[in-house]
Motif scaffolding. Sequence first.
Motif, PDB file in Angstrom:
ATOM      1  N   UNK A   1     -84.033  -0.753 -76.173  1.00 55.08           N
ATOM      2  CA  UNK A   1     -83.426  -0.016 -75.059  1.00 55.08           C
ATOM      3  C   UNK A   1     -83.114  -0.952 -73.895  1.00 55.08           C
ATOM      4  N   UNK A   2     -84.046  -1.865 -73.593  1.00 54.81           N
ATOM      5  CA  UNK A   2     -83.791  -2.864 -72.551  1.00 54.81           C
ATOM      6  C   UNK A   2     -82.651  -3.789 -72.966  1.00 54.81           C
ATOM      7  N   UNK A   3     -82.628  -4.135 -74.235  1.00 55.61           N
ATOM      8  CA  UNK A   3     -81.591  -4.988 -74.804  1.00 55.61           C
ATOM      9  C   UNK A   3     -80.214  -4.337 -74.624  1.00 55.61           C
ATOM     10  N   UNK A   4     -80.137  -3.039 -74.908  1.00 63.48           N
ATOM     11  CA  UNK A   4     -78.874  -2.318 -74.763  1.00 63.48           C
ATOM     12  C   UNK A   4     -78.469  -2.216 -73.296  1.00 63.48           C
ATOM     13  N   UNK A   5     -79.430  -1.989 -72.422  1.00 64.97           N
ATOM     14  CA  UNK A   5     -79.119  -1.933 -70.987  1.00 64.97           C
ATOM     15  C   UNK A   5     -78.538  -3.269 -70.519  1.00 64.97           C
ATOM     16  N   UNK A   6     -79.116  -4.366 -70.980  1.00 71.13           N
ATOM     17  CA  UNK A   6     -78.597  -5.688 -70.619  1.00 71.13           C
ATOM     18  C   UNK A   6     -77.210  -5.909 -71.217  1.00 71.13           C
ATOM     19  N   UNK A   7     -77.017  -5.495 -72.475  1.00 70.04           N
ATOM     20  CA  UNK A   7     -75.712  -5.640 -73.122  1.00 70.04           C
ATOM     21  C   UNK A   7     -74.647  -4.844 -72.391  1.00 70.04           C
ATOM     22  N   UNK A   8     -74.986  -3.619 -71.984  1.00 68.65           N
ATOM     23  CA  UNK A   8     -74.017  -2.813 -71.240  1.00 68.65           C
ATOM     24  C   UNK A   8     -73.719  -3.446 -69.875  1.00 68.65           C
ATOM     25  N   UNK A   9     -74.737  -3.992 -69.224  1.00 72.85           N
ATOM     26  CA  UNK A   9     -74.531  -4.627 -67.912  1.00 72.85           C
ATOM     27  C   UNK A   9     -73.539  -5.779 -68.008  1.00 72.85           C
ATOM     28  N   UNK A  10     -73.660  -6.598 -69.061  1.00 74.88           N
ATOM     29  CA  UNK A  10     -72.709  -7.700 -69.248  1.00 74.88           C
ATOM     30  C   UNK A  10     -71.308  -7.164 -69.495  1.00 74.88           C
ATOM     31  N   UNK A  11     -71.202  -6.166 -70.349  1.00 75.93           N
ATOM     32  CA  UNK A  11     -69.903  -5.555 -70.645  1.00 75.93           C
ATOM     33  C   UNK A  11     -69.299  -4.965 -69.379  1.00 75.93           C
TER      34      UNK A  11
ATOM     35  N   UNK B   1     -69.865  -5.773 -66.283  1.00 74.48           N
ATOM     36  CA  UNK B   1     -69.459  -6.862 -65.398  1.00 74.48           C
ATOM     37  C   UNK B   1     -68.116  -7.437 -65.847  1.00 74.48           C
ATOM     38  N   UNK B   2     -67.929  -7.592 -67.144  1.00 73.85           N
ATOM     39  CA  UNK B   2     -66.684  -8.161 -67.676  1.00 73.85           C
ATOM     40  C   UNK B   2     -65.486  -7.243 -67.420  1.00 73.85           C
ATOM     41  N   UNK B   3     -65.633  -5.956 -67.660  1.00 69.84           N
ATOM     42  CA  UNK B   3     -64.478  -5.058 -67.498  1.00 69.84           C
ATOM     43  C   UNK B   3     -64.141  -4.818 -66.037  1.00 69.84           C
ATOM     44  N   UNK B   4     -65.060  -5.168 -65.142  1.00 68.51           N
ATOM     45  CA  UNK B   4     -64.805  -5.007 -63.711  1.00 68.51           C
ATOM     46  C   UNK B   4     -64.590  -6.346 -63.022  1.00 68.51           C
ATOM     47  N   UNK B   5     -64.280  -7.373 -63.789  1.00 70.12           N
ATOM     48  CA  UNK B   5     -64.020  -8.707 -63.237  1.00 70.12           C
ATOM     49  C   UNK B   5     -62.762  -8.662 -62.375  1.00 70.12           C
ATOM     50  N   UNK B   6     -62.510  -9.677 -61.561  1.00 67.88           N
ATOM     51  CA  UNK B   6     -61.419  -9.663 -60.585  1.00 67.88           C
ATOM     52  C   UNK B   6     -60.035  -9.282 -61.106  1.00 67.88           C
TER      53      UNK B   6
ATOM     54  N   UNK C   1     -58.485  -9.601 -73.149  1.00 68.45           N
ATOM     55  CA  UNK C   1     -59.356 -10.494 -72.380  1.00 68.45           C
ATOM     56  C   UNK C   1     -60.470 -11.066 -73.255  1.00 68.45           C
ATOM     57  N   UNK C   2     -60.702 -12.369 -73.148  1.00 70.09           N
ATOM     58  CA  UNK C   2     -61.781 -13.004 -73.912  1.00 70.09           C
ATOM     59  C   UNK C   2     -63.156 -12.529 -73.457  1.00 70.09           C
ATOM     60  N   UNK C   3     -63.332 -12.282 -72.150  1.00 69.15           N
ATOM     61  CA  UNK C   3     -64.642 -11.825 -71.694  1.00 69.15           C
ATOM     62  C   UNK C   3     -64.977 -10.437 -72.239  1.00 69.15           C
ATOM     63  N   UNK C   4     -63.962  -9.631 -72.516  1.00 72.46           N
ATOM     64  CA  UNK C   4     -64.186  -8.349 -73.183  1.00 72.46           C
ATOM     65  C   UNK C   4     -64.744  -8.594 -74.585  1.00 72.46           C
ATOM     66  N   UNK C   5     -64.147  -9.529 -75.322  1.00 70.81           N
ATOM     67  CA  UNK C   5     -64.597  -9.823 -76.687  1.00 70.81           C
ATOM     68  C   UNK C   5     -65.947 -10.526 -76.701  1.00 70.81           C
TER      69      UNK C   5
ATOM     70  N   UNK D   1     -64.930   0.617 -63.116  1.00 66.15           N
ATOM     71  CA  UNK D   1     -64.759   1.309 -64.385  1.00 66.15           C
ATOM     72  C   UNK D   1     -66.086   1.252 -65.132  1.00 66.15           C
ATOM     73  N   UNK D   2     -66.457   2.367 -65.772  1.00 71.62           N
ATOM     74  CA  UNK D   2     -67.703   2.413 -66.526  1.00 71.62           C
ATOM     75  C   UNK D   2     -67.472   2.121 -67.999  1.00 71.62           C
ATOM     76  N   UNK D   3     -66.259   2.361 -68.472  1.00 72.64           N
ATOM     77  CA  UNK D   3     -65.904   2.049 -69.853  1.00 72.64           C
ATOM     78  C   UNK D   3     -64.419   1.747 -69.893  1.00 72.64           C
ATOM     79  N   UNK D   4     -64.062   0.675 -70.546  1.00 72.15           N
ATOM     80  CA  UNK D   4     -62.656   0.295 -70.635  1.00 72.15           C
ATOM     81  C   UNK D   4     -62.458  -0.625 -71.834  1.00 72.15           C
ATOM     82  N   UNK D   5     -61.381  -0.400 -72.554  1.00 69.39           N
ATOM     83  CA  UNK D   5     -61.011  -1.307 -73.640  1.00 69.39           C
ATOM     84  C   UNK D   5     -59.988  -2.293 -73.090  1.00 69.39           C
TER      85      UNK D   5
END
Length: 191
Positions: A12-22, A24-29, A53-57, A45-49
């Motif tokens: 669960x902590x692992x998923x929270x960290x994974x979502x935080x990185x994601x 951060x990436x989708x809300x980059x400048x 973008x490489x940071x998305x991948x 944005x809370x969810x975005x495809x």
Amino acid sequence: YLIDAIYFTGSLFFTAAGYSQYNQAINAPERAVTDETGALSQKRSWFSLQPHRLDFWATFPQFLGTLEFNITTFMAFFGFSLLGYDIFVWIPDYVGSILFLISGFAAVYEFCLRFWCWQPKSITWWIVWINFVGCVAFMISGIVAFIRPDPIFDNLATWATVTTLIGAVCFFVAAYLMWPEMAAEERLESK
């Protein structure tokens, strides 16, 4: 049961960290927009495809892989036959490991602009490569966790646990190194 609970709680902590990185990436400048006053504002944005973008991948597959790890660790609470174990525990683990590798390759490519570079004086380089080693360790864990009813394979469960631990430690160290990386970026921005 206690070990299963520890793994599931960690997932669960692992998923929270994974979502935080994601997140951060989708809300980059790149997503910055101006508001009605013309000032630069960030549209959160809370969810975005964002497949362009490489940071998305580098973050989205890892987040999906953590969800697979949640399934694996939750299903470990139940007693399964070998076929049930393979379907409900091993397959999500293996799929998650593949997603981690996709994420690791994308992160390396995003930083290096190719699949290899040597920049050991860069903290970002260390973060990317330690994270990639963690992805490889999780993939090895996924492969050796495939249980077969033959005593010759009994020690593979130990190796699956060891390589899972190595992967987790690598992810933790890479995440920890992000703190000095952020501090260095803040110092550069303040100059």
